[in-house]
Write an enzyme that holds these catalytic residues in place. Sequence first.
Site, PDB file in Angstrom:
ATOM      1  N   SER A 293      -1.572  -0.866  -1.124  1.00 50.77           N
ATOM      2  CA  SER A 293      -2.221   0.286  -0.520  1.00 50.77           C
ATOM      3  C   SER A 293      -3.681   0.326  -0.899  1.00 50.77           C
ATOM      4  O   SER A 293      -4.051   0.011  -2.040  1.00 50.77           O
ATOM      5  CB  SER A 293      -1.535   1.581  -0.973  1.00 50.77           C
ATOM      6  N   LYS A 294      -4.510   0.710   0.065  1.00 54.28           N
ATOM      7  CA  LYS A 294      -5.934   0.841  -0.223  1.00 54.28           C
ATOM      8  C   LYS A 294      -6.197   1.948  -1.248  1.00 54.28           C
ATOM      9  O   LYS A 294      -7.272   2.013  -1.836  1.00 54.28           O
ATOM     10  CB  LYS A 294      -6.705   1.128   1.063  1.00 54.28           C
TER      11      LYS A 294
END
Length: 451
Positions: A286-287
Site C-alpha cells: 500500500s502507498k
Amino acid sequence: MATLLKRLLRLRTPLAALGRSVGRREASLGIDPGAAVRVRFAPSPTGFLHLGGLRTALYNYIFAKKHQGSFILRLEDTDQSRLVPGAAENIEDMLEWAGIPPDESPRRGGPAGPYQQSQRLALYAQATEALLKTGAAYPCFCSPQRLELLKKEALRNHQTPRYDNRCRNLSQEQVAQKLAKDPKPAIRFRLEEEAPAFQDLVYGWSRHEVASVEGDPVILKSDGFPTYHLACVVDDHHMGISHVLRGSEWLVSTSKHLLLYQALGWQPPHFAHLPLLLNRDGSKLSKRQGDIFLEHFAAAGFLPEALLDIITNCGSGFAENQMGRTLPELIAQFNLTRITCHSALLDLEKLPEFNRLHLRRLVSSESQRHHLVGQLQALVEEAFGSRLQDRDVLDPAYVERIILLRQGHICRLQDLVSPAYSYLWTRPAVGRAQLGAISEKVDVIAERLLR
C-alpha cells in the site's frame, strides 16, 4: 465535439470502413519477425515510485534489453485532480537511480512523444470521433448525481455497481435536444456481447464477458480528458508498443481493450500480466506504507542493486532463485515463459542481507570502492561535523582501509557512522563523574596516560 455529434447524427459509416477488423491473434513469446520490441512503463504521477511500480518497470526493462528493444516511460496524468507535485520528476529520477533508465520519456524525448497523456488530447479526440462515426461510441448525458444514485442503489442491494446504459439507445432527435442543453457530454464505448478471447503470455487463454457484468464505460470525459481504457489503447497503438507487461489487476480489463482495438481497426500488442507483489503475510503493498517508496530506501543507504535483486528473487521468470544477481545477470537469465501465476511474497526483513552481498561486490571493485570512499567521507562529515577533532580520519587511505576491514560485517555504509563505530572517527568524551563511577583511581590513571 458538439458540432461533430450533430453531424454524426446525419451520417453513420459502417464499422468496416474505419479499417480492417482485427481477428484473434495467436499470441506467442516469439518476437514478430522484423518487428521491433517496444514496451512501456506507464505509471500515474499520483504518487512517488514504490516497490510495486519498480518491479513492473524492471520486468519491462529486462524484457526490452533481452530482445534488443526499447523501454518507454509514459506518464498517465489525465486525472488532473489527483496529481502529486513532484511525482512525475520523482518517477524518472528513481528509475535512473535504480539503473533502469528509459530509452524514451518526458525528460529524454523520443520519436513517439509527447510522453505525457495530458499533451496527447488531440489523439484521443480523433479516436473518439472515429468511434462515434461508426456508432461504436455514443454521448452520455447522465448527471454525476444520477450515476451516484445508481451506485448507491446497487451497493444497497449487494450488487456490483454498473451503468444501466440509459443513453445507449437515445434517438437522433433526443440526442439533438440534449446537445442543445449540454454541448459537452461524456462519451461511452458500446460494449459488444461477446468479447474476444486472447492468450495472455502468463495466464494463458482468457475471455471476460465484460458486457454482462459492466455497463458501457466512459472513454472520454466531458472535460475532454480520456479515461484509462481509451488512453492506453490509443497510446500503445501510436507508440508502436509490441508487448504490454502490466499488473494482473488489469487482466479483466484486457477484453474491454481488445474490443476497442477491434472497433478502431488496430492490431493489438501481446499481453503479459504480472502476478502481484505482496507483503510477506500476503497483504497488498500500500502507498500508505511509507517504507515502500524508493526514496525511503535510497535515503536509508540501501543499494539499487539490492532492491532489484530482492524483488526478482521473490518472484519468478528466472532459471532459479539466487541471491546476489546483478542486472546483466538478470537480463541474461530472464525468460517470460518462466513467470508463474503465483503472487510474489516480498520479505523486506531479508533486504539487509541482500544489501550486504552487493556492498561486498562493490568493495571488491577498485573503481567502485573509490566511489564508496567518497560516500563514506560525506556520511562521516554529516554524522559528526564539528566533533571531528582530527580531520585526518577523512583521509581517503584511512577511509578505504576501514571499508576493506569491515566489509562483510556491515549491511550499509551508514552502519559505519552508527554509535557502535563512532570510535573510528572521534575521540571519546567521558565526564570525570562518569569515570569516577568506574574507578576510584581515575586521577592516577589520567596522570599516567598524560605522561
